[in-house]
Design a protein around this motif. Structure first.
Motif, PDB file in Angstrom:
ATOM      1  N   GLU A 239       0.881  -1.306  -0.114  1.00  0.00           N
ATOM      2  CA  GLU A 239      -0.074  -0.001  -0.017  1.00  0.00           C
ATOM      3  C   GLU A 239       0.878   1.245   0.040  1.00  0.00           C
ATOM      4  O   GLU A 239       1.799   1.347   0.608  1.00  0.00           O
ATOM      5  N   LEU A 240       0.495   2.321  -0.777  1.00  0.00           N
ATOM      6  CA  LEU A 240       1.227   3.581  -0.722  1.00  0.00           C
ATOM      7  C   LEU A 240       0.754   4.426   0.212  1.00  0.00           C
ATOM      8  O   LEU A 240      -0.422   4.276   0.686  1.00  0.00           O
ATOM      9  N   ASN A 241       1.767   5.243   0.755  1.00  0.00           N
ATOM     10  CA  ASN A 241       1.329   6.319   1.787  1.00  0.00           C
ATOM     11  C   ASN A 241       0.779   7.441   1.137  1.00  0.00           C
ATOM     12  O   ASN A 241       0.698   8.571   1.484  1.00  0.00           O
ATOM     13  N   GLU A 242       0.439   7.428  -0.278  1.00  0.00           N
ATOM     14  CA  GLU A 242      -0.147   8.524  -0.845  1.00  0.00           C
ATOM     15  C   GLU A 242      -1.809   8.255  -1.179  1.00  0.00           C
ATOM     16  O   GLU A 242      -1.988   7.266  -1.203  1.00  0.00           O
ATOM     17  N   ALA A 243      -2.488   9.513  -0.866  1.00  0.00           N
ATOM     18  CA  ALA A 243      -3.889   9.378  -1.140  1.00  0.00           C
ATOM     19  C   ALA A 243      -4.282  10.718  -1.746  1.00  0.00           C
ATOM     20  O   ALA A 243      -3.836  11.429  -1.897  1.00  0.00           O
ATOM     21  N   LYS A 244      -5.776  10.455  -2.186  1.00  0.00           N
ATOM     22  CA  LYS A 244      -6.286  11.403  -2.773  1.00  0.00           C
ATOM     23  C   LYS A 244      -7.521  12.021  -1.679  1.00  0.00           C
ATOM     24  O   LYS A 244      -8.206  11.215  -1.326  1.00  0.00           O
ATOM     25  N   VAL A 245      -7.548  13.311  -1.562  1.00  0.00           N
ATOM     26  CA  VAL A 245      -8.488  14.061  -0.905  1.00  0.00           C
ATOM     27  C   VAL A 245      -9.715  13.991  -1.280  1.00  0.00           C
ATOM     28  O   VAL A 245     -10.050  14.468  -2.409  1.00  0.00           O
TER      29      VAL A 245
ATOM     30  N   GLY B  71     -19.205  -0.335   0.570  1.00  0.00           N
ATOM     31  CA  GLY B  71     -19.112  -1.189  -0.815  1.00  0.00           C
ATOM     32  C   GLY B  71     -17.819  -2.288  -0.557  1.00  0.00           C
ATOM     33  O   GLY B  71     -17.535  -2.672   0.545  1.00  0.00           O
ATOM     34  N   GLU B  72     -17.272  -2.249  -1.710  1.00  0.00           N
ATOM     35  CA  GLU B  72     -15.964  -2.874  -1.638  1.00  0.00           C
ATOM     36  C   GLU B  72     -14.765  -2.243  -1.606  1.00  0.00           C
ATOM     37  O   GLU B  72     -13.526  -2.377  -1.252  1.00  0.00           O
ATOM     38  N   GLU B  73     -15.077  -0.662  -1.558  1.00  0.00           N
ATOM     39  CA  GLU B  73     -13.842   0.299  -1.500  1.00  0.00           C
ATOM     40  C   GLU B  73     -13.600   0.663  -0.240  1.00  0.00           C
ATOM     41  O   GLU B  73     -14.540   0.824   0.670  1.00  0.00           O
ATOM     42  N   GLU B  74     -12.419   0.867   0.298  1.00  0.00           N
ATOM     43  CA  GLU B  74     -12.128   1.337   1.714  1.00  0.00           C
ATOM     44  C   GLU B  74     -11.664   2.751   1.409  1.00  0.00           C
ATOM     45  O   GLU B  74     -10.686   3.082   0.584  1.00  0.00           O
ATOM     46  N   TYR B  75     -11.928   3.343   2.620  1.00  0.00           N
ATOM     47  CA  TYR B  75     -11.504   4.950   2.757  1.00  0.00           C
ATOM     48  C   TYR B  75     -10.915   5.133   4.064  1.00  0.00           C
ATOM     49  O   TYR B  75     -11.178   4.253   5.024  1.00  0.00           O
ATOM     50  N   HIS B  76     -10.448   6.209   4.363  1.00  0.00           N
ATOM     51  CA  HIS B  76      -9.695   6.639   5.622  1.00  0.00           C
ATOM     52  C   HIS B  76      -9.987   7.941   6.015  1.00  0.00           C
ATOM     53  O   HIS B  76     -10.053   8.917   5.225  1.00  0.00           O
ATOM     54  N   LEU B  77     -10.612   8.173   7.328  1.00  0.00           N
ATOM     55  CA  LEU B  77     -10.696   9.491   7.820  1.00  0.00           C
ATOM     56  C   LEU B  77      -9.307   9.842   8.792  1.00  0.00           C
ATOM     57  O   LEU B  77      -9.171   9.128   9.811  1.00  0.00           O
ATOM     58  N   PHE B  78      -8.833  11.134   8.350  1.00  0.00           N
ATOM     59  CA  PHE B  78      -7.840  11.254   9.314  1.00  0.00           C
ATOM     60  C   PHE B  78      -8.001  13.000   9.891  1.00  0.00           C
ATOM     61  O   PHE B  78      -8.730  13.404   9.072  1.00  0.00           O
ATOM     62  N   ARG B  79      -7.358  13.360  10.845  1.00  0.00           N
ATOM     63  CA  ARG B  79      -7.632  14.658  11.254  1.00  0.00           C
ATOM     64  C   ARG B  79      -6.623  15.399  10.421  1.00  0.00           C
ATOM     65  O   ARG B  79      -5.486  14.997   9.804  1.00  0.00           O
ATOM     66  N   ASP B  80      -6.849  16.765  10.074  1.00  0.00           N
ATOM     67  CA  ASP B  80      -6.123  17.325   9.326  1.00  0.00           C
ATOM     68  C   ASP B  80      -4.565  17.608   9.747  1.00  0.00           C
ATOM     69  O   ASP B  80      -3.777  17.474   8.942  1.00  0.00           O
ATOM     70  N   SER B  81      -4.216  17.557  10.998  1.00  0.00           N
ATOM     71  CA  SER B  81      -3.121  17.543  11.570  1.00  0.00           C
ATOM     72  C   SER B  81      -2.344  16.363  11.499  1.00  0.00           C
ATOM     73  O   SER B  81      -1.226  16.345  11.522  1.00  0.00           O
ATOM     74  N   GLU B  82      -2.914  15.162  10.914  1.00  0.00           N
ATOM     75  CA  GLU B  82      -2.279  14.113  10.919  1.00  0.00           C
ATOM     76  C   GLU B  82      -1.809  13.881   9.447  1.00  0.00           C
ATOM     77  O   GLU B  82      -0.768  13.128   9.166  1.00  0.00           O
ATOM     78  N   ILE B  83      -2.095  14.568   8.468  1.00  0.00           N
ATOM     79  CA  ILE B  83      -1.601  14.652   7.302  1.00  0.00           C
ATOM     80  C   ILE B  83      -0.333  14.849   7.168  1.00  0.00           C
ATOM     81  O   ILE B  83      -0.165  16.081   7.611  1.00  0.00           O
ATOM     82  N   LEU B  84       0.620  14.406   6.425  1.00  0.00           N
ATOM     83  CA  LEU B  84       2.130  14.424   6.436  1.00  0.00           C
ATOM     84  C   LEU B  84       2.607  15.664   5.650  1.00  0.00           C
ATOM     85  O   LEU B  84       3.095  16.556   5.978  1.00  0.00           O
ATOM     86  N   ALA B  85       2.091  15.474   4.338  1.00  0.00           N
ATOM     87  CA  ALA B  85       2.294  16.604   3.376  1.00  0.00           C
ATOM     88  C   ALA B  85       1.243  16.539   2.325  1.00  0.00           C
ATOM     89  O   ALA B  85       0.646  15.790   2.059  1.00  0.00           O
ATOM     90  N   LYS B  86       1.323  17.811   1.609  1.00  0.00           N
ATOM     91  CA  LYS B  86       0.631  17.853   0.323  1.00  0.00           C
ATOM     92  C   LYS B  86       1.533  17.478  -1.057  1.00  0.00           C
ATOM     93  O   LYS B  86       2.490  18.243  -0.969  1.00  0.00           O
ATOM     94  N   ILE B  87       1.277  16.950  -1.795  1.00  0.00           N
ATOM     95  CA  ILE B  87       1.978  16.659  -3.043  1.00  0.00           C
ATOM     96  C   ILE B  87       1.560  17.616  -4.205  1.00  0.00           C
ATOM     97  O   ILE B  87       0.442  17.451  -4.562  1.00  0.00           O
ATOM     98  N   LYS B  88       2.546  18.303  -4.504  1.00  0.00           N
ATOM     99  CA  LYS B  88       2.422  19.227  -5.646  1.00  0.00           C
ATOM    100  C   LYS B  88       2.481  18.899  -6.959  1.00  0.00           C
ATOM    101  O   LYS B  88       3.423  17.820  -6.960  1.00  0.00           O
TER     102      LYS B  88
ATOM    103  N   VAL C 140      -1.956  13.717  -1.092  1.00  0.00           N
ATOM    104  CA  VAL C 140      -1.513  13.902  -0.162  1.00  0.00           C
ATOM    105  C   VAL C 140      -0.660  12.761   0.511  1.00  0.00           C
ATOM    106  O   VAL C 140      -0.809  11.562   0.089  1.00  0.00           O
ATOM    107  N   LEU C 141       0.355  13.179   1.481  1.00  0.00           N
ATOM    108  CA  LEU C 141       1.239  11.800   2.053  1.00  0.00           C
ATOM    109  C   LEU C 141       0.506  11.684   3.423  1.00  0.00           C
ATOM    110  O   LEU C 141       0.294  12.534   4.214  1.00  0.00           O
ATOM    111  N   ILE C 142       0.092  10.296   3.671  1.00  0.00           N
ATOM    112  CA  ILE C 142      -0.455   9.933   4.947  1.00  0.00           C
ATOM    113  C   ILE C 142       0.029   8.894   5.590  1.00  0.00           C
ATOM    114  O   ILE C 142       1.280   8.340   5.146  1.00  0.00           O
ATOM    115  N   PRO C 143       0.175   9.005   7.038  1.00  0.00           N
ATOM    116  CA  PRO C 143       0.985   8.124   7.886  1.00  0.00           C
ATOM    117  C   PRO C 143       0.606   6.767   7.435  1.00  0.00           C
ATOM    118  O   PRO C 143      -0.521   6.449   6.875  1.00  0.00           O
TER     119      PRO C 143
END
Length: 105
Positions: free
Chosen positions: A43-49, A87-104, A74-77
């Protein structure tokens, strides 16, 4: 893992400083076209908001601005967050302060 009866992730609206993300899936195929077994694909640590809450509230009652917005990459922990399955898809809820970085781009 929280399993929900939601039909669509669009009906899931984060509150306060929560951020709803979906991990970017790693390629199951190499550049040369070889398919990798599912067990070897990490699993990658990259996610789409997908959605963000309105922001937390400080001690004076003022709304704090969010650091990310819907559509950001974004980069997530590696661990943490609250998993939500729709359904079959998995999502995650993080606090804004837990997001490590924004990927430009």
């Amino acid at each position: 893992m929280a399993t929900t009866t939601l039909r669509s992730v669009k009906s899931l609206v984060p509150l306060l400083d929560r951020v709803l993300v979906q991990r970017v899936k790693a390629e199951a195929k190499t550049a040369s076209g070889i398919f990798l077994p599912e067990s070897s694909v990490k699993e990658l640590n990259e996610a789409k908001v997908l959605a963000v809450g309105p922001g937390g509230i400080d001690r004076e009652g003022k709304r704090l601005p969010m650091g990310v917005s819907a559509g950001d990459r974004v980069l997530i922990p590696q661990y943490g967050g609250s998993p939500v399955k729709v359904g079959e898809e998995e999502y995650h809820l993080f606090r804004d302060s837990e997001i490590l970085a924004k990927i430009k781009e």
